[in-house]
Design a protein around this motif. Structure first.
Motif, PDB file in Angstrom:
ATOM      1  N   ARG A  72      41.093  58.741  40.624  1.00  0.00           N
ATOM      2  CA  ARG A  72      40.053  58.374  41.609  1.00  0.00           C
ATOM      3  C   ARG A  72      39.127  59.566  41.842  1.00  0.00           C
ATOM      4  NH1 ARG A  72      36.601  56.246  43.664  1.00  0.00           N
ATOM      5  NH2 ARG A  72      36.980  54.977  41.866  1.00  0.00           N
ATOM      6  N   ALA A  73      39.699  60.767  41.934  1.00  0.00           N
ATOM      7  CA  ALA A  73      38.890  61.975  42.133  1.00  0.00           C
ATOM      8  C   ALA A  73      37.935  62.184  40.961  1.00  0.00           C
ATOM      9  CB  ALA A  73      39.789  63.194  42.325  1.00  0.00           C
ATOM     10  N   LEU A  74      38.415  61.991  39.751  1.00  0.00           N
ATOM     11  CA  LEU A  74      37.566  62.191  38.576  1.00  0.00           C
ATOM     12  C   LEU A  74      36.452  61.148  38.508  1.00  0.00           C
ATOM     13  CD1 LEU A  74      40.280  63.156  35.959  1.00  0.00           C
ATOM     14  CD2 LEU A  74      38.666  64.679  37.140  1.00  0.00           C
ATOM     15  N   ALA A  75      36.769  59.911  38.817  1.00  0.00           N
ATOM     16  CA  ALA A  75      35.742  58.866  38.830  1.00  0.00           C
ATOM     17  C   ALA A  75      34.693  59.180  39.890  1.00  0.00           C
ATOM     18  CB  ALA A  75      36.383  57.500  39.083  1.00  0.00           C
ATOM     19  N   LEU A  76      35.151  59.565  41.056  1.00  0.00           N
ATOM     20  CA  LEU A  76      34.229  59.872  42.145  1.00  0.00           C
ATOM     21  C   LEU A  76      33.394  61.112  41.826  1.00  0.00           C
ATOM     22  CD1 LEU A  76      33.309  58.919  44.906  1.00  0.00           C
ATOM     23  CD2 LEU A  76      35.155  60.272  45.912  1.00  0.00           C
ATOM     24  N   PHE A  77      33.991  62.089  41.164  1.00  0.00           N
ATOM     25  CA  PHE A  77      33.267  63.296  40.759  1.00  0.00           C
ATOM     26  C   PHE A  77      32.085  62.930  39.865  1.00  0.00           C
ATOM     27  CE2 PHE A  77      33.459  67.355  38.006  1.00  0.00           C
ATOM     28  CZ  PHE A  77      32.571  68.036  38.829  1.00  0.00           C
ATOM     29  N   SER A  78      32.274  61.952  38.996  1.00  0.00           N
ATOM     30  CA  SER A  78      31.176  61.549  38.111  1.00  0.00           C
ATOM     31  C   SER A  78      30.025  60.948  38.914  1.00  0.00           C
ATOM     32  CB  SER A  78      31.678  60.577  37.039  1.00  0.00           C
ATOM     33  OG  SER A  78      32.062  59.345  37.610  1.00  0.00           O
ATOM     34  N   VAL A  79      30.336  60.167  39.918  1.00  0.00           N
ATOM     35  CA  VAL A  79      29.310  59.538  40.754  1.00  0.00           C
ATOM     36  C   VAL A  79      28.564  60.598  41.559  1.00  0.00           C
ATOM     37  CG1 VAL A  79      28.936  57.950  42.692  1.00  0.00           C
ATOM     38  CG2 VAL A  79      30.534  57.336  40.863  1.00  0.00           C
ATOM     39  N   VAL A  80      29.315  61.487  42.182  1.00  0.00           N
ATOM     40  CA  VAL A  80      28.708  62.561  42.968  1.00  0.00           C
ATOM     41  C   VAL A  80      27.840  63.435  42.063  1.00  0.00           C
ATOM     42  CG1 VAL A  80      29.203  64.668  44.297  1.00  0.00           C
ATOM     43  CG2 VAL A  80      30.468  62.555  44.773  1.00  0.00           C
ATOM     44  N   GLY A  81      28.336  63.717  40.866  1.00  0.00           N
ATOM     45  CA  GLY A  81      27.572  64.530  39.928  1.00  0.00           C
ATOM     46  C   GLY A  81      26.227  63.922  39.596  1.00  0.00           C
ATOM     47  N   SER A  95      36.313  55.854  32.877  1.00  0.00           N
ATOM     48  CA  SER A  95      35.392  54.763  33.238  1.00  0.00           C
ATOM     49  C   SER A  95      36.163  53.557  33.785  1.00  0.00           C
ATOM     50  CB  SER A  95      34.529  54.348  32.047  1.00  0.00           C
ATOM     51  OG  SER A  95      35.339  53.948  30.966  1.00  0.00           O
ATOM     52  N   ALA A  96      37.406  53.386  33.354  1.00  0.00           N
ATOM     53  CA  ALA A  96      38.228  52.279  33.847  1.00  0.00           C
ATOM     54  C   ALA A  96      38.596  52.444  35.318  1.00  0.00           C
ATOM     55  CB  ALA A  96      39.503  52.164  33.009  1.00  0.00           C
ATOM     56  N   ASP A  97      38.431  53.656  35.848  1.00  0.00           N
ATOM     57  CA  ASP A  97      38.799  53.937  37.231  1.00  0.00           C
ATOM     58  C   ASP A  97      37.631  53.844  38.202  1.00  0.00           C
ATOM     59  OD1 ASP A  97      41.694  54.750  36.915  1.00  0.00           O
ATOM     60  OD2 ASP A  97      40.702  56.049  35.453  1.00  0.00           O
ATOM     61  N   LEU A  98      36.443  53.554  37.689  1.00  0.00           N
ATOM     62  CA  LEU A  98      35.297  53.399  38.568  1.00  0.00           C
ATOM     63  C   LEU A  98      35.459  52.138  39.407  1.00  0.00           C
ATOM     64  CD1 LEU A  98      32.461  54.184  36.002  1.00  0.00           C
ATOM     65  CD2 LEU A  98      33.144  55.640  37.940  1.00  0.00           C
ATOM     66  N   SER A  99      35.081  52.235  40.665  1.00  0.00           N
ATOM     67  CA  SER A  99      35.072  51.040  41.510  1.00  0.00           C
ATOM     68  C   SER A  99      33.855  50.200  41.127  1.00  0.00           C
ATOM     69  CB  SER A  99      35.005  51.441  42.983  1.00  0.00           C
ATOM     70  OG  SER A  99      33.699  51.902  43.300  1.00  0.00           O
ATOM     71  N   PRO A 100      33.811  48.939  41.528  1.00  0.00           N
ATOM     72  CA  PRO A 100      32.637  48.121  41.202  1.00  0.00           C
ATOM     73  C   PRO A 100      31.321  48.736  41.705  1.00  0.00           C
ATOM     74  CG  PRO A 100      34.434  46.710  41.872  1.00  0.00           C
ATOM     75  CD  PRO A 100      34.885  48.134  42.122  1.00  0.00           C
ATOM     76  N   SER A 101      31.323  49.291  42.912  1.00  0.00           N
ATOM     77  CA  SER A 101      30.080  49.879  43.426  1.00  0.00           C
ATOM     78  C   SER A 101      29.692  51.126  42.635  1.00  0.00           C
ATOM     79  CB  SER A 101      30.191  50.203  44.918  1.00  0.00           C
ATOM     80  OG  SER A 101      31.126  51.235  45.146  1.00  0.00           O
ATOM     81  N   GLU A 102      30.669  51.909  42.219  1.00  0.00           N
ATOM     82  CA  GLU A 102      30.390  53.102  41.411  1.00  0.00           C
ATOM     83  C   GLU A 102      29.868  52.709  40.034  1.00  0.00           C
ATOM     84  OE1 GLU A 102      33.880  55.817  43.505  1.00  0.00           O
ATOM     85  OE2 GLU A 102      34.302  54.763  41.630  1.00  0.00           O
ATOM     86  N   ASP A 103      30.469  51.689  39.466  1.00  0.00           N
ATOM     87  CA  ASP A 103      30.035  51.201  38.155  1.00  0.00           C
ATOM     88  C   ASP A 103      28.576  50.728  38.218  1.00  0.00           C
ATOM     89  OD1 ASP A 103      30.698  50.807  35.454  1.00  0.00           O
ATOM     90  OD2 ASP A 103      31.158  48.697  35.800  1.00  0.00           O
ATOM     91  N   ARG A 104      28.235  50.007  39.280  1.00  0.00           N
ATOM     92  CA  ARG A 104      26.851  49.537  39.449  1.00  0.00           C
ATOM     93  C   ARG A 104      25.892  50.720  39.601  1.00  0.00           C
ATOM     94  NH1 ARG A 104      29.502  45.786  42.543  1.00  0.00           N
ATOM     95  NH2 ARG A 104      28.983  46.835  44.502  1.00  0.00           N
ATOM     96  N   PHE A 105      26.298  51.704  40.390  1.00  0.00           N
ATOM     97  CA  PHE A 105      25.450  52.878  40.591  1.00  0.00           C
ATOM     98  C   PHE A 105      25.192  53.587  39.261  1.00  0.00           C
ATOM     99  CE2 PHE A 105      25.339  57.544  41.155  1.00  0.00           C
ATOM    100  CZ  PHE A 105      24.092  57.657  41.773  1.00  0.00           C
ATOM    101  N   LEU A 106      26.243  53.814  38.503  1.00  0.00           N
ATOM    102  CA  LEU A 106      26.081  54.532  37.237  1.00  0.00           C
ATOM    103  C   LEU A 106      25.330  53.711  36.189  1.00  0.00           C
ATOM    104  CD1 LEU A 106      29.522  56.351  37.005  1.00  0.00           C
ATOM    105  CD2 LEU A 106      27.287  57.354  37.551  1.00  0.00           C
ATOM    106  N   ALA A 107      25.366  52.397  36.324  1.00  0.00           N
ATOM    107  CA  ALA A 107      24.667  51.533  35.377  1.00  0.00           C
ATOM    108  C   ALA A 107      23.166  51.432  35.682  1.00  0.00           C
ATOM    109  CB  ALA A 107      25.283  50.140  35.382  1.00  0.00           C
ATOM    110  N   THR A 108      22.765  51.884  36.849  1.00  0.00           N
ATOM    111  CA  THR A 108      21.359  51.834  37.249  1.00  0.00           C
ATOM    112  C   THR A 108      20.665  53.103  36.780  1.00  0.00           C
ATOM    113  OG1 THR A 108      21.985  50.574  39.213  1.00  0.00           O
ATOM    114  CG2 THR A 108      19.794  51.559  39.221  1.00  0.00           C
TER     115      THR A 108
END
Length: 189
Positions: A19-28, A48-61
């Motif tokens: 979760r920390a690594l997935a969140l680190f990518s979003v914050v980055g 990438s499998a650990d991204l939450s739906p909202s994080e996945d949407r953010f990174l896909a934008t």
């Protein structure tokens, strides 16, 4: 009728590390890291499998709105709590001071001197007692901040509602919060 809720179960060290690594990518990305580099790293490591739906949407934008970038930058306060829970951070700053997100590069892959698989495999959590104590502390700080906002009175302790609500979310997830997914955890006071 019997209570339908199951008892909270503290997340595993592996779950918190992932979760920390997935969140680190979003914050980055929110703070300016090249999106394509982050997406490549997420794919290569399987995080990438650990991204939450909202994080996945953010990174896909490809060009998220300014407010979404600001909101995602605030997630660094959640990441600070996850790093604290993993023992990567000895203390969190006071509840009225933001955590310096530049520190994450010294703690977490791909920048830290540890590979992703080792970081996850060697993750350890603080004691259950320490995690519960921190959850109680952050709940109290969040209540104080929310009460001050509602009453217009100064809080009894220095708190910033934006900081504590993010930290409160993360610690609630760590301690189980009825097994709720990351995006579904609330911060009731």
């Amino acid at each position: 009728m019997a209570d339908e809720f199951s008892p909270d179960v503290i997340r595993s060290p592996e779950e918190v590390a992932r979760r920390a690594l997935a969140l680190f990518s979003v914050v980055g990305v929110a703070l300016g890291a090249p999106r394509s580099d982050v997406l490549d790293w997420l794919k290569e490591t399987g995080v990438s499998a650990d991204l939450s739906p909202s994080e996945d949407r953010f990174l896909a934008t490809s060009t998220p709105p300014r407010q979404q970038l600001i909101d995602s930058g605030w997630l660094s306060e959640r990441l600070a709590v996850l790093c604290w829970a993993l023992g990567e951070v000895s203390e969190l700053p006071p509840s009225d001071q933001q955590y310096d997100p530049a520190v994450f590069q010294d703690l977490l892959p791909p920048f830290a001197d540890v590979d992703t698989a080792s970081f996850i495999a060697n993750a350890k959590l603080r004691s259950d007692e320490a995690l519960i104590t921190k959850a109680d502390e952050l709940l109290g700080h969040h209540w104080e901040a929310r009460n001050a906002k509602l009453t217009g009175m100064a809080p009894a302790i220095p708190v910033d509602i934006e900081i504590v609500q993010e930290r409160h979310h993360a610690i609630n997830w760590v301690i189980g919060y009825d097994g709720a997914a990351w995006d579904e955890v609330t911060t009731d006071t």
